[in-house]
Every structure is written in C-alpha cells, then in structure tokens.
Design a protein around this motif. Sequence first.
Motif, PDB file in Angstrom:
ATOM      1  N   LEU A 122       0.830  -1.206   0.000  1.00  0.00           N
ATOM      2  CA  LEU A 122       0.000   0.000   0.000  1.00  0.00           C
ATOM      3  C   LEU A 122       0.866   1.257   0.000  1.00  0.00           C
ATOM      4  CD1 LEU A 122      -2.685  -1.150   2.581  1.00  0.00           C
ATOM      5  CD2 LEU A 122      -3.171  -0.535   0.201  1.00  0.00           C
ATOM      6  N   ALA A 123       1.920   1.248   0.806  1.00  0.00           N
ATOM      7  CA  ALA A 123       2.814   2.413   0.871  1.00  0.00           C
ATOM      8  C   ALA A 123       3.478   2.661  -0.480  1.00  0.00           C
ATOM      9  CB  ALA A 123       3.862   2.195   1.950  1.00  0.00           C
ATOM     10  N   ALA A 124       3.822   1.577  -1.165  1.00  0.00           N
ATOM     11  CA  ALA A 124       4.496   1.711  -2.451  1.00  0.00           C
ATOM     12  C   ALA A 124       3.549   2.189  -3.552  1.00  0.00           C
ATOM     13  CB  ALA A 124       5.124   0.378  -2.849  1.00  0.00           C
ATOM     14  N   GLU A 125       2.300   1.708  -3.525  1.00  0.00           N
ATOM     15  CA  GLU A 125       1.368   2.006  -4.612  1.00  0.00           C
ATOM     16  C   GLU A 125       0.548   3.273  -4.411  1.00  0.00           C
ATOM     17  OE1 GLU A 125      -0.885  -1.094  -6.380  1.00  0.00           O
ATOM     18  OE2 GLU A 125       0.601  -2.650  -5.985  1.00  0.00           O
ATOM     19  N   PHE A 126       0.415   3.719  -3.158  1.00  0.00           N
ATOM     20  CA  PHE A 126      -0.429   4.892  -2.878  1.00  0.00           C
ATOM     21  C   PHE A 126       0.333   5.903  -2.019  1.00  0.00           C
ATOM     22  CE2 PHE A 126      -3.142   1.140  -3.409  1.00  0.00           C
ATOM     23  CZ  PHE A 126      -3.916   1.550  -4.494  1.00  0.00           C
ATOM     24  N   PRO A 127       1.421   6.460  -2.535  1.00  0.00           N
ATOM     25  CA  PRO A 127       2.273   7.334  -1.731  1.00  0.00           C
ATOM     26  C   PRO A 127       1.623   8.642  -1.291  1.00  0.00           C
ATOM     27  CG  PRO A 127       2.933   7.395  -4.039  1.00  0.00           C
ATOM     28  CD  PRO A 127       1.933   6.292  -3.911  1.00  0.00           C
ATOM     29  N   GLN A 128       0.543   9.044  -1.970  1.00  0.00           N
ATOM     30  CA  GLN A 128      -0.115  10.308  -1.611  1.00  0.00           C
ATOM     31  C   GLN A 128      -1.150  10.161  -0.502  1.00  0.00           C
ATOM     32  OE1 GLN A 128       1.119  13.082  -2.965  1.00  0.00           O
ATOM     33  NE2 GLN A 128       2.507  11.672  -4.015  1.00  0.00           N
ATOM     34  N   ALA A 129      -1.427   8.929  -0.093  1.00  0.00           N
ATOM     35  CA  ALA A 129      -2.457   8.695   0.927  1.00  0.00           C
ATOM     36  C   ALA A 129      -1.976   9.112   2.310  1.00  0.00           C
ATOM     37  CB  ALA A 129      -2.842   7.222   0.949  1.00  0.00           C
ATOM     38  N   ILE A 130      -2.940   9.347   3.192  1.00  0.00           N
ATOM     39  CA  ILE A 130      -2.672   9.368   4.629  1.00  0.00           C
ATOM     40  C   ILE A 130      -2.847   7.922   5.083  1.00  0.00           C
ATOM     41  CG2 ILE A 130      -3.363  10.282   6.885  1.00  0.00           C
ATOM     42  CD1 ILE A 130      -4.847  12.526   5.257  1.00  0.00           C
ATOM     43  N   PHE A 131      -1.903   7.400   5.843  1.00  0.00           N
ATOM     44  CA  PHE A 131      -1.992   6.024   6.316  1.00  0.00           C
ATOM     45  C   PHE A 131      -2.399   6.020   7.786  1.00  0.00           C
ATOM     46  CE2 PHE A 131       0.812   5.846   2.667  1.00  0.00           C
ATOM     47  CZ  PHE A 131       0.282   4.786   1.955  1.00  0.00           C
ATOM     48  N   GLY A 132      -3.510   5.351   8.069  1.00  0.00           N
ATOM     49  CA  GLY A 132      -4.041   5.337   9.427  1.00  0.00           C
ATOM     50  C   GLY A 132      -3.667   4.066  10.166  1.00  0.00           C
ATOM     51  N   ILE A 133      -2.732   4.171  11.104  1.00  0.00           N
ATOM     52  CA  ILE A 133      -2.407   3.046  11.983  1.00  0.00           C
ATOM     53  C   ILE A 133      -3.527   2.961  13.008  1.00  0.00           C
ATOM     54  CG2 ILE A 133      -0.769   2.130  13.666  1.00  0.00           C
ATOM     55  CD1 ILE A 133       1.424   3.652  12.166  1.00  0.00           C
ATOM     56  N   HIS A 134      -4.169   1.816  13.073  1.00  0.00           N
ATOM     57  CA  HIS A 134      -5.439   1.723  13.807  1.00  0.00           C
ATOM     58  C   HIS A 134      -5.437   0.521  14.744  1.00  0.00           C
ATOM     59  CE1 HIS A 134     -10.146   1.767  13.421  1.00  0.00           C
ATOM     60  NE2 HIS A 134      -9.730   1.758  14.672  1.00  0.00           N
ATOM     61  N   LEU A 135      -5.336   0.794  16.026  1.00  0.00           N
ATOM     62  CA  LEU A 135      -5.518  -0.260  17.018  1.00  0.00           C
ATOM     63  C   LEU A 135      -7.015  -0.440  17.230  1.00  0.00           C
ATOM     64  CD1 LEU A 135      -3.931  -2.057  19.159  1.00  0.00           C
ATOM     65  CD2 LEU A 135      -4.591  -0.286  20.804  1.00  0.00           C
ATOM     66  N   PRO A 136      -7.550  -1.670  17.115  1.00  0.00           N
ATOM     67  CA  PRO A 136      -8.994  -1.856  17.298  1.00  0.00           C
ATOM     68  C   PRO A 136      -9.471  -1.306  18.645  1.00  0.00           C
ATOM     69  CG  PRO A 136      -8.001  -3.853  16.437  1.00  0.00           C
ATOM     70  CD  PRO A 136      -6.865  -2.935  16.796  1.00  0.00           C
ATOM     71  N   SER A 137     -10.624  -0.668  18.646  1.00  0.00           N
ATOM     72  CA  SER A 137     -11.144  -0.077  19.877  1.00  0.00           C
ATOM     73  C   SER A 137     -11.378  -1.123  20.958  1.00  0.00           C
ATOM     74  CB  SER A 137     -12.440   0.689  19.604  1.00  0.00           C
ATOM     75  OG  SER A 137     -13.421  -0.174  19.057  1.00  0.00           O
ATOM     76  N   ASP A 138     -11.648  -2.350  20.530  1.00  0.00           N
ATOM     77  CA  ASP A 138     -11.867  -3.420  21.510  1.00  0.00           C
ATOM     78  C   ASP A 138     -10.604  -3.764  22.290  1.00  0.00           C
ATOM     79  OD1 ASP A 138     -14.542  -3.627  20.850  1.00  0.00           O
ATOM     80  OD2 ASP A 138     -14.203  -5.153  19.320  1.00  0.00           O
ATOM     81  N   CYS A 139      -9.445  -3.311  21.810  1.00  0.00           N
ATOM     82  CA  CYS A 139      -8.181  -3.539  22.547  1.00  0.00           C
ATOM     83  C   CYS A 139      -8.011  -2.564  23.701  1.00  0.00           C
ATOM     84  CB  CYS A 139      -6.988  -3.422  21.603  1.00  0.00           C
ATOM     85  SG  CYS A 139      -6.900  -4.722  20.364  1.00  0.00           S
ATOM     86  N   GLU A 140      -8.859  -1.513  23.737  1.00  0.00           N
ATOM     87  CA  GLU A 140      -8.868  -0.537  24.829  1.00  0.00           C
ATOM     88  C   GLU A 140      -7.491   0.094  25.049  1.00  0.00           C
ATOM     89  OE1 GLU A 140     -10.563  -2.594  28.163  1.00  0.00           O
ATOM     90  OE2 GLU A 140     -12.595  -2.467  27.338  1.00  0.00           O
ATOM     91  N   GLY A 141      -6.805   0.368  23.956  1.00  0.00           N
ATOM     92  CA  GLY A 141      -5.528   1.073  24.026  1.00  0.00           C
ATOM     93  C   GLY A 141      -4.319   0.217  24.313  1.00  0.00           C
ATOM     94  N   GLU A 142      -4.522  -1.065  24.578  1.00  0.00           N
ATOM     95  CA  GLU A 142      -3.390  -1.941  24.911  1.00  0.00           C
ATOM     96  C   GLU A 142      -2.623  -2.321  23.638  1.00  0.00           C
ATOM     97  OE1 GLU A 142      -2.300  -2.847  27.890  1.00  0.00           O
ATOM     98  OE2 GLU A 142      -3.874  -1.601  28.804  1.00  0.00           O
ATOM     99  N   GLY A 143      -1.339  -1.980  23.605  1.00  0.00           N
ATOM    100  CA  GLY A 143      -0.493  -2.344  22.474  1.00  0.00           C
ATOM    101  C   GLY A 143      -0.359  -1.271  21.415  1.00  0.00           C
ATOM    102  N   THR A 145       1.463   1.557  21.350  1.00  0.00           N
ATOM    103  CA  THR A 145       2.846   1.974  21.112  1.00  0.00           C
ATOM    104  C   THR A 145       3.586   0.971  20.241  1.00  0.00           C
ATOM    105  OG1 THR A 145       2.921   3.165  23.224  1.00  0.00           O
ATOM    106  CG2 THR A 145       5.032   2.607  22.200  1.00  0.00           C
ATOM    107  N   GLU A 146       3.424  -0.311  20.553  1.00  0.00           N
ATOM    108  CA  GLU A 146       4.108  -1.354  19.786  1.00  0.00           C
ATOM    109  C   GLU A 146       3.622  -1.391  18.341  1.00  0.00           C
ATOM    110  OE1 GLU A 146       4.179  -2.255  24.086  1.00  0.00           O
ATOM    111  OE2 GLU A 146       2.584  -1.746  22.668  1.00  0.00           O
ATOM    112  N   LEU A 147       2.312  -1.224  18.162  1.00  0.00           N
ATOM    113  CA  LEU A 147       1.751  -1.250  16.813  1.00  0.00           C
ATOM    114  C   LEU A 147       2.258  -0.062  15.996  1.00  0.00           C
ATOM    115  CD1 LEU A 147      -0.256  -2.601  14.828  1.00  0.00           C
ATOM    116  CD2 LEU A 147      -2.010  -1.044  15.725  1.00  0.00           C
ATOM    117  N   VAL A 148       2.278   1.115  16.607  1.00  0.00           N
ATOM    118  CA  VAL A 148       2.745   2.316  15.912  1.00  0.00           C
ATOM    119  C   VAL A 148       4.212   2.169  15.521  1.00  0.00           C
ATOM    120  CG1 VAL A 148       3.275   4.764  16.203  1.00  0.00           C
ATOM    121  CG2 VAL A 148       1.047   3.881  16.905  1.00  0.00           C
TER     122      VAL A 148
END
Length: 212
Positions: A122-143, A145-148
């Motif tokens: 995705l990064a290679a094919e759509f360089p103009q996009a905003i990329f949203g790193i998204h931890l599922p809300s059901d994780c309640e914020g756990e993890g 930092t590691e995901l980002v």
Amino acid sequence: MQLQVAIDRVTVPEAIELIRRVGGNADIVEIGTSLIKEYGLADSVGKICREFPGQAFLADIKTCDEGAYEFQKTYEAGVEIATVMGFSSFSTVRACEQVAQSLGKPYLIDLLECDAARVKRLAAEFPQAIFGIHLPSDCEGEGLTELVEQMAGQLSDEAAAAPKIAAAGGVRLSAVPLLKQFGIEVSIVGGAITKAADVSAAARAFYEAVHM
C-alpha cells in the motif's frame, strides 16, 4: 502534528454539541462510522458539515467496496477527507484515490488488521495517501505503542518519500510525545476528549500537546 477529534456513538445533536465544546481545538473533526451508519450521510455528515462550515471534517466511512460511488457521495456531503480500508481490493483503493485526486482532496487508508506485506505494498502504490495506523477499539488502548512503532517503520521503509501517518486507538495525552517520536503527523483522539468531564479542557490540553 495535527489533532483529529473523533465523534462517534452519539446522536447528531449530541455530536454538534461536542464539536461546539471542542471549539477551535481540533485541526480535524472525525464523524465516526457508527454515527454515519445510524443516521446516513445526509443526516449526519451533511448536517454537521453545514453547521460548522469553517471546520475540516473527516468521514470515517470505512469503504471496502463500491469505492468510487461511496467516495463521491462522501465528499459531496461536505467533508475534506474520506477513508478506505487497507484490506480492500487494490482496485477499490485505486478507485477511491482517483475520486479524491479528481476533487483535489486527501484520503486516508485505514491499516486495521493489515499485515506487513500489505502495508508495504500500500505504501508503495499509494504514496499520496494518509496512512491510518489503527488499534482496534476493543483492545482498549493496549499495544498501541508497539503497533505504531512496527507499522511506522514498515511504511517508512517502503515509501519513496516520508508518508503521512495518523494513529488511532486509545490515544491518551501521555502517548503524544511517543507518537511524535515515531513520525506520526495526525493524532486521532476519541473518548479521552469526548468522554472527559470537561470536554473543552481536554481538547485544549491535547491540542497544546500536539502543537508543541
């Protein structure tokens, strides 16, 4: 860094009141998926955008098919940014990109549950996009930092130029300095602002932190 305040799982009048309380302390206001699903584009996005003509809005439409149609309708409702899921077919993402570019609008690819190979492509094919790193809300914020840390590295390794990255999923005030270290440009905050005892004060604190 910019602050994006996510408004979701409320009625449209409640959303409007929350936006008033946030005031000028949001670079972008996100109209959430559940709000759009419950009330439809016209009665959620359209109504809210008309109420605040000077505010930049993102509609978290989470398109995963019918890309051109959904993006066209979403931008017509008045928003600046629309979202497409990164796990969609590449034809769908490309259709969304084409609509956004034809209108001169930014768009966001939501990387929820995208693996490393998918993120890199995705990064290679759509360089103009905003990329949203998204931890599922059901994780309640756990993890978060590691995901980002993991995904920001994958995006930067593959993109020809520095990608624009947003991060969401239980972002708290204490996480803002870490997000900056990882090169995040948009901090997406929901409940830490909208569920605060003093919404205005919480929004102001986050706005000041991201703009320091």
